[in-house]
Design an enzyme around this catalytic site. Sequence first.
Site, short mmCIF file in Angstrom:
data_model
loop_
_atom_site.label_atom_id
_atom_site.label_comp_id
_atom_site.label_asym_id
_atom_site.label_seq_id
_atom_site.Cartn_x
_atom_site.Cartn_y
_atom_site.Cartn_z
N CYS A 143 -12.82 16.28 -39.68
CA CYS A 143 -13.46 15.25 -40.52
C CYS A 143 -13.32 15.62 -42.00
CB CYS A 143 -14.93 15.09 -40.14
SG CYS A 143 -15.78 13.86 -41.13
N CYS A 146 -16.39 14.84 -44.13
CA CYS A 146 -17.48 15.81 -43.98
C CYS A 146 -17.16 17.13 -44.70
CB CYS A 146 -17.71 16.15 -42.51
SG CYS A 146 -17.66 14.75 -41.40
N ASP A 147 -15.95 17.60 -44.55
CA ASP A 147 -15.65 18.98 -44.95
C ASP A 147 -14.69 19.14 -46.13
OD1 ASP A 147 -17.29 19.88 -42.89
OD2 ASP A 147 -15.68 19.74 -41.41
#
Length: 320
Positions: A143, A146-147
Amino acid sequence: MNTQPEHVKCLIIGSGPAGYTAAIYAARADMKPVLYQGMQPGGQLTETTEVDNFPGYPEGINGPQMMADMEAQAKRFDTDVRNGWVTEVDFSGPVHKIWVGDGADRTEVHADSVIISTGASAKWLGLESELRLRDAGGGVSACAVCDGFFYRGQEVVIVGAGDTACEEASYLAKLCSKVTMLVRRGEMRASKAMQNRVLGMENIEVLWNTQTVEVLGKDGVEAIRVVNNETQVEHDIPATGFFVAIGHKPNTDVFKGWIDLDDQGYIKYEEAGTSKTNREGVYVCGDAADKIYRQAVTAAGTGCMAALDSERYLATRGIH
Ligand code: NDP
């Protein structure tokens, strides 16, 4: 032995942000929800280390802790959280039948309303080095949204050639100094518009006919060993992050034949802007119906919608 199946007002299947949010709302509305956690209690976020984009955590929080907090919040309002996974359903009547577990442990539950929050699972390449570094929080992620932030100014590699990979590569390119995209064929599956976006970005290099051999690095990603599948020539690409964007599989097999699914297995909403499925009293939230956004916060939002839709449905049927 008690042979009468248990009857519940609201059964929630799945324990990611969607399921727990539905549980918090349903429990506070006195629907006495029972939640089955499924195969992976806490869902995909238990595979994430740091979550920095969920509002309310100014310092960030790790994924497993966030899910433990959500579970505790759901239990605070007396959600009955149970270990167990659904193995069969029968949604043919007004009372929905659900079977949990296998063999001697198999139990039948009847529910007036059901909230499906079974999520989706990211696909991985299956390389030993990839999975080891993923589990160790060592720079392997599925992701980018997200990261990606953790790799600002750094060089990363992304594998995949669908719309997700293109979207994530473009996202990463805004943060990272260089993004190398590994495409296993001589063309991409992504829509032309998405491809053009990627091909037009200066700091994205696309390597065609290229596959991952190994993720190099002991405690964190240091480089990606790749092979050109036409020439068989291998080389290493220095990188600190490795993003896998080769698709997701929605966890919806058990609902096949009862709930309308799209050609990839995602549950279809019966009415846009609601959580309704094609079966009365059965609602869906989170990634089981979402192949576009896939965020914890969007899953939580739709979990709230499912609980409110379910509450209204029970009220119209005079179930209090
Ligand atoms: P897709 O299944 O569309 O694409 C997966 C990609 O990963 C393919 O390019 C595939 O390669 C590649 N791949 C699969 N396995 C491997 C492997 N082992 N090694 C290397 N590459 C591999 O998944 P997406 O998640 O991209 O998209 C799913 C759906 O969601 C699609 O319908 C998409 O259109 C939609 N979507 C829409 C978005 C939007 O509209 N904004 C955003 C994101 C997704 P190959 O092509 O060779 O099979």
